[in-house]
Design an enzyme around this catalytic site. Sequence first.
Site, mmCIF file in Angstrom:
data_model
loop_
_atom_site.group_PDB
_atom_site.id
_atom_site.type_symbol
_atom_site.label_atom_id
_atom_site.label_comp_id
_atom_site.label_asym_id
_atom_site.label_seq_id
_atom_site.Cartn_x
_atom_site.Cartn_y
_atom_site.Cartn_z
ATOM 1 N N HIS A 1 4.338 -3.664 0.324
ATOM 2 C CA HIS A 1 5.756 -3.912 0.627
ATOM 3 C C HIS A 1 6.621 -2.658 0.480
ATOM 4 O O HIS A 1 7.756 -2.716 0.001
ATOM 5 C CB HIS A 1 6.304 -5.035 -0.258
ATOM 6 C CG HIS A 1 5.474 -6.278 -0.248
ATOM 7 N ND1 HIS A 1 5.222 -6.985 0.906
ATOM 8 C CD2 HIS A 1 4.807 -6.923 -1.240
ATOM 9 C CE1 HIS A 1 4.449 -8.027 0.618
ATOM 10 N NE2 HIS A 1 4.181 -7.998 -0.666
ATOM 11 N N ASN B 1 5.955 -14.521 0.783
ATOM 12 C CA ASN B 1 5.671 -13.893 2.067
ATOM 13 C C ASN B 1 6.229 -14.764 3.185
ATOM 14 O O ASN B 1 6.756 -15.854 2.931
ATOM 15 C CB ASN B 1 4.159 -13.712 2.268
ATOM 16 C CG ASN B 1 3.629 -12.456 1.602
ATOM 17 O OD1 ASN B 1 4.379 -11.572 1.220
ATOM 18 N ND2 ASN B 1 2.317 -12.377 1.465
#
Length: 483
Positions: free
Chosen positions: A54, A126
């Site tokens: 990320h 997510n």
Amino acid sequence: MTDNFTTTDAGVPVPSDSLSLTLGPDGPILLQDMYLIEQMANFNRERVPERQPHAKGTGAYGRFEVTNDLSSYTRAAVFQPGAVTETFMRIAGNASERGSADTLRDTRGFSVKFYTTEGNLDIVGNNVPMFFVRDPMKFPNLIRASKRRADTDLHDHNMQWDFWTLSPESAHLVTLVMGDRGIPRTYRHMNGYGLHTFSWINADGEVVWVKYHFKSNQGVECLTQEEADRLAGTDPDCNARDLHDAIQRGDYPSWSLKVQIMPFEDAKSYRINPFDVTKVWPHADYPLIDLGTLTLDRNVSDHHTEVEQAAFTPSNLVPGTGLSPDRLLLGRSFAYADAHRTRIGVNHNQIPVNAPRCDVRTYSKDGRMRFVNATDPVYVPNSAGGPQADPSRAPEVRWAADGEMVRTAYTLRPDDDDFSQAGILVRDVMDAAQRERLVHNVVLHVSAGVKEPVLSRVFEFWRNIDPEVGAKIEAGVRANLGH
């Protein structure tokens, strides 16, 4: 003279924004030019280490408003009827680096920080409802397999498929990522999920299991591989730009937060392991229940301070919420907090974007970048009236467990194989056009560098998911490779 003058970081007025102090007009720069030294030293230290997963992301502030009464399931103040809570959301790629295009085929991080009256609650998820692996021991290797080779520093599809095909539990999410949902059209047009099974506890001490679903009120829209490739070359920051511009023009994106709730006792005998993050709970058994609406309505003013230094961890829980026996969740609850201590410092919760909006009474002391004063006494127990733990305010969510210490997989239940839900996704959820795009995407991806013995395992992997799709993938790849 002007009131809008440049200063050093210490607030001292500087003599020039563009000229260094030298010994004569043609002489050397002088070491006593402290502003030059400060500028160069700060520049060398502008980047904190990027996140492992990320790394590239964007974010915005907003609010969460409860629209339904689920107080019989949780005592959490943030989820009580009518409650309105400030939030911060960070959306990011997964295995990509900070300079990557927004349109890579991958999952996206979807993390929300709720600044509740009882402390910060982080839902760290997510844009997909399941994950690649179920044991935290495999998580670092999953990320490494999606990053760069040690010898060439290049991405390698062979490495990625090597890991996936040797980890059959990845089949469900690999199928989703290789289909349309692998490339969202914008961050506004994708759902978010808490991924894991969490726990709620109500005022009477009753525990239920819960999953979080953020459903996009803009709808779900995706890019084809060809559209994504074009945007990667023409506007690689398209998703971050779209989110910023939408908020700036007042077109505030929103998501409906819904939950699945499983009674505590159901988990003991349900046909799949409800704590296996590679699986989903069928909605026919545990339907979605409305909880509230999350709206983003304010852009950040400084990307580094607010997005890059935002820190989320599943261990940030508030009274009325808790963890579960989900192994990956328990591993993440340590790993994420530890990553923040390493990356931005032990006092990262004092950074404004992370700071709770309620009183903080802690015995934490000193450490790098601490700027909130510690107050005596700095130890407990003490006789000076310092804060004391109150179990009634923060009831821990507990469950019973016993057994010998082992290193083994979850105990299998009737429907606990690795490929069934992936097959259902292909045959029952996708239509014919979506299946064709899935085959097309996999053929392109596998044809780009996957070699034996991994190649044969890829074909077997897809035949296990669906024989017809597997056969089409093998035919397409062999045709591309001239076999």
